[in-house]
Design an enzyme around this catalytic site. Structure first.
Site, short mmCIF file in Angstrom:
data_model
loop_
_atom_site.label_atom_id
_atom_site.label_comp_id
_atom_site.label_asym_id
_atom_site.label_seq_id
_atom_site.Cartn_x
_atom_site.Cartn_y
_atom_site.Cartn_z
N ARG A 102 34.30 12.63 -56.67
CA ARG A 102 34.70 11.34 -57.26
C ARG A 102 35.19 11.65 -58.66
NH1 ARG A 102 31.93 5.47 -57.10
NH2 ARG A 102 33.07 5.61 -55.14
N HIS A 129 41.16 5.48 -52.72
CA HIS A 129 39.77 5.50 -52.23
C HIS A 129 39.82 5.50 -50.69
CE1 HIS A 129 35.58 5.22 -52.26
NE2 HIS A 129 35.39 3.99 -52.71
N GLN A 132 36.83 4.62 -48.22
CA GLN A 132 36.52 3.19 -48.19
C GLN A 132 37.39 2.48 -47.15
OE1 GLN A 132 34.22 1.27 -50.22
NE2 GLN A 132 34.72 -0.16 -48.58
N ASP A 221 39.12 -6.64 -55.21
CA ASP A 221 38.32 -5.59 -55.85
C ASP A 221 38.11 -6.02 -57.29
OD1 ASP A 221 37.06 -3.16 -56.42
OD2 ASP A 221 38.92 -2.05 -56.67
N CYS A 261 35.02 -3.92 -51.26
CA CYS A 261 34.46 -2.57 -51.23
C CYS A 261 33.13 -2.49 -51.98
CB CYS A 261 35.46 -1.58 -51.81
SG CYS A 261 35.85 -1.83 -53.54
N ARG A 289 30.54 2.60 -44.36
CA ARG A 289 30.85 3.81 -45.14
C ARG A 289 30.13 5.02 -44.52
NH1 ARG A 289 32.37 3.45 -50.44
NH2 ARG A 289 32.49 5.71 -50.23
#
Ligand code: CP
Ligand code: NVA
Length: 307
Positions: A102, A129, A132, A221, A261, A289
């Site tokens: 990450r 991402h 996700q 988001d 998410c 996930r």
């Protein structure tokens, strides 16, 4: 050897194969059958930013697949004291079987992958991402939603990832952002190019109603991504009017899904009422996930020999 840095590197068939693998492994896990697909393998997880879902899902996922995950904070590694990422990649990849990072800058992932001897997974970068989105698509299939999606909010890593998923699979996506917060032009160009092949429909607007009208899935988001804390005040002002609230959800299709998410900031990108009314799908998405990433890891392991 294949890496999982962006869905743009995957064909439609490959994405669907990973999803099918994830569904199969999820079905087994629901019957408490944990097959050791990655027996005695080790996943290195390097974090330059915070995480709840990504850390827990990769760690638990690896454990359930018969392997082990190492949590490595970039602050504690020698990277924090200036060791080059390419040296870190060459060292760590000689000791583990897969790496997940990450990172602040997507280029860090690309550099790591270039020097890595093992598959590298993007656990979020400033650009994408992708893990996700695998969970999000798995959730859409499970809830049997239609294929028309509206993304409302910041033109950020999540918006870019939706562009990649939709443009590869041939779905429909409308993105509504405030002026000045549009998606990256190069990423949009790539998505439109992919759409020519897949038949995907992509529409970019600043009008949230135009985006949400009759869609099957509404998603958003945070308005302030990790690393943008200094812009918080300005962003909260400029995103005013882009909250997904009950009124907005009413113009989507009846029974439309709402996905997020997470983490969610109620009263900003989503209202408390919409969040709680859609908690079933939001937390199924979060759980997915775990399952989707198992699919990604097992697929990467199977394809270690392929270019
Ligand atoms: N959605 C997501 O990646 O959550 P975390 O930041 O908690 O990992
Ligand atoms: N856009 C958000 C996603 C968090 C999962 C961020 O980058 O912080």
């Amino acid at each position: 050897m294949r890496h999982f840095l962006t869905l743009n590197d995957f064909s439609k068939d490959e994405i669907l194969n990973i999803i099918n693998l994830a569904r199969e492994i999820k079905k087994e896990a629901k019957q408490k059958e944990y097959k050791p697909y990655l027996k005695e393998q080790t996943l290195a997880m390097i974090f330059e930013k915070s995480s709840t879902r990504t850390r827990v899902s990769f760690e638990v996922g690896m454990h359930q697949l018969g392997g082990k995950a190492l949590f490595l904070s970039s602050n504690d590694l020698q990277i924090g004291r200036g060791e080059p990422i390419k040296d870190t990649a060459r060292v760590i990849s000689r000791m583990v079987d897969m790496a997940m990072l990450r990172v602040n800058r997507h280029e860090t992932l690309e550099e790591f992958a270039k020097f890595s001897l093992v598959p590298v997974i993007n656990g979020l970068s400033d650009k994408f991402h992708p893990v996700q989105l695998m969970a999000d698509y798995l959730t859409m299939l499970e809830f049997a939603s239609g294929d028309k999606i509206a993304y409302v909010g910041d033109g950020n890593n999540m918006a870019h990832s939706w562009l990649m998923l939709v443009s590869k699979l041939g779905l429909e996506l409308r993105i509504a952002t405030p002026k000045g917060y549009e998606v990256d032009e190069q990423i949009l160009k790539q998505a439109l190019k992919n759409a020519e092949i897949s038949g995907a429909k992509i529409h970019i607007t600043n009008d949230i109603k135009e985006a949400v009208s009759n869609v099957d899935v509404v998603t958003t988001d945070t308005w302030v991504s990790m690393g943008q804390e200094a812009e918080k005040e300005r962003r909260l002002k400029e995103f005013d009017g882009y909250c997904v609230d009950e009124k907005l959800m009413q113009i989507a299709s009846k029974n439309a899904l709402f996905l997020h998410c997470l983490p969610a900031y109620r009263g900003y990108e989503v209202s408390e009422a919409v969040f709680e009314a859609h908690a079933d799908e939001i937390f199924a998405e979060a759980e997915n996930r775990l399952h989707a990433q198992k699919g990604v890891m097992v697929w990467l392991d199977k394809n270690k020999g392929n270019q």
